[in-house]
Design a protein around this motif. Structure first.
Motif, mmCIF file in Angstrom:
data_model
loop_
_atom_site.group_PDB
_atom_site.id
_atom_site.type_symbol
_atom_site.label_atom_id
_atom_site.label_comp_id
_atom_site.label_asym_id
_atom_site.label_seq_id
_atom_site.Cartn_x
_atom_site.Cartn_y
_atom_site.Cartn_z
ATOM 1 N N LEU A 9 46.495 11.666 41.262
ATOM 2 C CA LEU A 9 45.730 10.497 41.685
ATOM 3 C C LEU A 9 46.713 9.479 42.258
ATOM 4 N N VAL A 10 46.665 9.269 43.579
ATOM 5 C CA VAL A 10 47.605 8.395 44.284
ATOM 6 C C VAL A 10 46.951 7.029 44.443
ATOM 7 N N VAL A 11 47.488 6.037 43.750
ATOM 8 C CA VAL A 11 46.966 4.669 43.828
ATOM 9 C C VAL A 11 47.755 3.892 44.873
ATOM 10 N N PRO A 12 47.198 2.808 45.417
ATOM 11 C CA PRO A 12 47.951 1.999 46.386
ATOM 12 C C PRO A 12 49.228 1.442 45.766
ATOM 13 N N SER A 13 50.286 1.412 46.551
ATOM 14 C CA SER A 13 51.596 1.001 46.074
ATOM 15 C C SER A 13 51.723 -0.523 46.038
ATOM 16 N N CYS A 14 52.172 -1.050 44.909
ATOM 17 C CA CYS A 14 52.433 -2.491 44.796
ATOM 18 C C CYS A 14 53.635 -2.896 45.638
ATOM 19 N N ARG A 15 54.644 -2.037 45.719
ATOM 20 C CA ARG A 15 55.826 -2.334 46.530
ATOM 21 C C ARG A 15 55.464 -2.452 48.010
ATOM 22 N N LEU A 16 54.574 -1.585 48.478
ATOM 23 C CA LEU A 16 54.161 -1.647 49.878
ATOM 24 C C LEU A 16 53.395 -2.930 50.163
ATOM 25 N N ARG A 17 52.518 -3.329 49.235
ATOM 26 C CA ARG A 17 51.796 -4.595 49.403
ATOM 27 C C ARG A 17 52.745 -5.785 49.437
ATOM 28 N N LEU A 18 53.717 -5.808 48.536
ATOM 29 C CA LEU A 18 54.691 -6.901 48.513
ATOM 30 C C LEU A 18 55.534 -6.924 49.787
ATOM 31 N N ALA A 19 55.933 -5.765 50.272
ATOM 32 C CA ALA A 19 56.728 -5.711 51.499
ATOM 33 C C ALA A 19 55.911 -6.216 52.692
ATOM 34 N N LEU A 20 54.655 -5.797 52.787
ATOM 35 C CA LEU A 20 53.808 -6.270 53.884
ATOM 36 C C LEU A 20 53.580 -7.775 53.792
ATOM 37 N N GLY A 21 53.376 -8.284 52.585
ATOM 38 C CA GLY A 21 53.214 -9.729 52.404
ATOM 39 C C GLY A 21 54.475 -10.493 52.767
ATOM 40 N N GLY A 22 55.634 -9.961 52.404
ATOM 41 C CA GLY A 22 56.900 -10.606 52.750
ATOM 42 C C GLY A 22 57.135 -10.633 54.252
ATOM 43 N N ALA A 123 40.515 16.344 62.421
ATOM 44 C CA ALA A 123 40.949 14.977 62.099
ATOM 45 C C ALA A 123 42.250 15.027 61.305
ATOM 46 N N THR A 124 43.094 14.029 61.530
ATOM 47 C CA THR A 124 44.373 13.925 60.835
ATOM 48 C C THR A 124 44.326 12.745 59.882
ATOM 49 N N HIS A 125 44.728 12.969 58.644
ATOM 50 C CA HIS A 125 44.783 11.929 57.624
ATOM 51 C C HIS A 125 46.246 11.736 57.244
ATOM 52 N N THR A 126 46.719 10.499 57.288
ATOM 53 C CA THR A 126 48.082 10.186 56.880
ATOM 54 C C THR A 126 48.027 9.468 55.539
ATOM 55 N N VAL A 127 48.685 10.027 54.552
ATOM 56 C CA VAL A 127 48.665 9.473 53.196
ATOM 57 C C VAL A 127 50.099 9.122 52.791
ATOM 58 N N PRO A 128 50.404 7.818 52.657
ATOM 59 C CA PRO A 128 51.738 7.446 52.161
ATOM 60 C C PRO A 128 51.748 7.494 50.632
ATOM 61 N N VAL A 129 52.737 8.170 50.072
ATOM 62 C CA VAL A 129 52.872 8.277 48.616
ATOM 63 C C VAL A 129 54.250 7.740 48.255
ATOM 64 N N LEU A 130 54.307 6.555 47.655
ATOM 65 C CA LEU A 130 55.559 5.977 47.209
ATOM 66 C C LEU A 130 55.768 6.287 45.737
ATOM 67 N N ARG A 131 56.974 6.045 45.244
ATOM 68 C CA ARG A 131 57.301 6.372 43.853
ATOM 69 C C ARG A 131 56.426 5.623 42.858
ATOM 70 N N ASP A 132 55.992 4.395 43.189
ATOM 71 C CA ASP A 132 55.176 3.646 42.234
ATOM 72 C C ASP A 132 53.688 3.949 42.386
#
Length: 163
Positions: A9-22, A123-132
């Motif tokens: 179960l891949v949840v949205p990454s908190c690090r990615l959200r923080l990086a985008l916000g920064g 159709a192509t689906h791109t799924v980013p999976v980060l460590r967190d």
């Protein structure tokens, strides 16, 4: 050849959200700098500020829109299934379950997996999976299972990169 069955179960990454916000804050600051500090020194400073503002708005939109949870299932025979769950935890989740295959161009790095998955409809689906996005054991198991999938995908010049 041994096969590995994994359900992650891949949840949205908190690090990615923080990086985008920064990055959005940095673009807002650059926009303010172009309008308030540099209008005399910079030709077309309002146009430059507008470009920075548009980039900041897109980054903020991306920061707040990361609400999809993905379930990736790798069966023992190597079949991949992708389930996309919208807004998990806010009531009944609308989920779509599709059979996919791993496409060339997917990246399996130690800190990031960028999966390009294709379904039968093209159709192509791109799924980013980060460590967190996963627990460490789930991340490792998914990376190994997808590495086994790599042996089944035909290699090309733009093939799957595993480091």
């Amino acid at each position: 050849m041994s096969s590995i069955a994994v359900s992650a179960l891949v949840v949205p990454s908190c690090r990615l959200r923080l990086a985008l916000g920064g990055y959005a804050l940095a673009h807002l600051g650059a926009s303010w700098l172009c309008l308030a500090i540099l209008p005399q020194r910079l030709l077309f400073s309002s146009v430059c500020a507008l470009f920075f503002l548009i980039a900041a708005l897109f980054l903020l939109h991306g920061c707040t829109r990361l609400d999809k949870t993905h379930r990736i299932d790798v069966s023992g025979t190597g079949a991949l299934r992708l389930t996309v769950q919208q807004k998990l935890g806010t009531g009944p989740a609308a989920a779509t379950d599709i059979a996919v295959s791993l496409l060339p161009g997917s990246l399996l790095w130690p800190q990031l997996m960028l999966l390009r998955l294709g379904d039968a409809g093209g159709a192509t689906h791109t799924v980013p999976v980060l460590r967190d996005s996963l627990s460490p054991t789930e991340y490792r198991r998914l990376r190994v299972a997808l590495g086994v999938q790599d042996g089944r995908v035909a290699r090309s010049a733009a093939g799957i990169e595993i480091l």
